[in-house]
Design an enzyme around this catalytic site. Structure first.
Site, PDB file in Angstrom:
ATOM      1  CB  SER A 146       6.262 -54.141  17.863  1.00 59.37           C
ATOM      2  OG  SER A 146       7.041 -53.583  18.883  1.00 59.37           O
ATOM      3  CG  ASP A 215       1.783 -49.386  22.538  1.00 61.29           C
ATOM      4  OD1 ASP A 215       2.585 -49.782  23.400  1.00 61.29           O
ATOM      5  OD2 ASP A 215       1.801 -49.778  21.358  1.00 61.29           O
ATOM      6  CG  HIS A 243       3.331 -52.979  22.273  1.00 66.82           C
ATOM      7  ND1 HIS A 243       3.484 -51.952  21.357  1.00 66.82           N
ATOM      8  CD2 HIS A 243       4.311 -53.886  21.969  1.00 66.82           C
ATOM      9  CE1 HIS A 243       4.501 -52.207  20.566  1.00 66.82           C
ATOM     10  NE2 HIS A 243       5.023 -53.375  20.910  1.00 66.82           N
TER      11      HIS A 243
END
Length: 264
Positions: A146, A215, A243
């Protein structure tokens, strides 16, 4: 009727501007929630101190590689922790890879305030630590999840490691924020950019990108867009994954398989 419509319009515009002001003023809080709890190393790791160029002492968690195995430095997501990093890399640890779970300023009891440039300084401290441990950087792997992809890509551009692994990355922070808040001029408001897409074309190292098709934080298309920026990239889609992909054993096994295929 016209007066009522005008008042409604004024109220809506005032509310919109107020939200803009909040987003601009408190953007660091939204981007970097920075869990504060200091965490003891999990079994197999030891706490080590990294010294940044601006003289912060940051606690990282470290485990040397089994003889003959490569070493990976892991940059976690914006709501992550060193304990979470250990869980995200548990498959690699089980295979004997060396692991440096990199810290961030302002996170996990570490001093300082998070920012893009601050994260880069923290990343450099991690890379220099590897050097001090006798780990050749051209034989090390840099990985990020991320927002950690931003620091990982920057470190890959500065240090030229053996490989780069990105999990649920964005093309840029501005792109990710614009997808999340399409009615606001996020690109204009953001101070920190983490422009991965601009940096990826110049990298010569092999790249692996993993992204979940479901996601809802960083859309799947962001990973696809980033992968298209460098022909040396292997892109793997995980159908239905959200995610939290980095915590998935399947995603971790895919990383280990690719690293083995690359000779690490």
């Amino acid at each position: 009727m016209a007066k009522i419509a005008f008042r409604i319009l004024v109220a809506a515009a005032t509310a919109y501007l107020a939200v803009l002001a909040i987003l601009f003023t408190f953007q660091s809080t939204f981007i970097y929630p920075a869990p504060q709890e200091a965490i003891d190393p999990l079994p197999g790791f030891e706490a080590v101190t990294l010294r940044t160029a601006d003289d912060l002492a940051l606690t990282a968690h470290w485990r040397p590689a089994v003889e003959g195995e490569a070493t990976l430095v892991w940059f976690h997501g914006n709501g992550g922790s060193l304990a979470g990093s250990a869980y995200e890399t548990r498959v690699l640890a089980g295979k004997g890879y060396g692991l440096l779970l990199a810290p961030y300023r302002g996170y996990s009891g570490n001093p300082g305030d998070p920012s893009e440039e601050g994260f880069y300084q923290d990343g450099r401290a991690a890379m220099e630590f590897l050097k001090a441990q006798g780990v050749p950087i051209d034989q090390a792997i840099v990985a990020g999840n991320s927002i950690g992809s931003g620091t990982a890509v920057q470190m890959a551009s500065e240090y030229d490691p053996a490989a780069l692994v990105l999990v649920a990355p964005f093309a840029s922070l501005a792109d990710a924020a614009s997808d999340a808040l399409p009615i606001f001029p996020v690109d204009f408001l953001l101070r920190d950019r983490f422009d991965n897409a601009a940096k990826l074309p110049s990298l010569t190292t092999p790249i692996l990108i993993l992204h979940g098709t479901a996601d809802t934080v960083v859309p799947f298309e962001q990973g696809q867009r980033l992968a298209s920026r460098n022909e040396r990239t292997r892109f793997i889609a995980f159908e239905g994954a959200n995610h939290d992909l980095s915590f998935s054993r399947d995603a971790q096994e895919a990383q280990a398989d690719w690293l083995s295929e690359m000779g690490f």
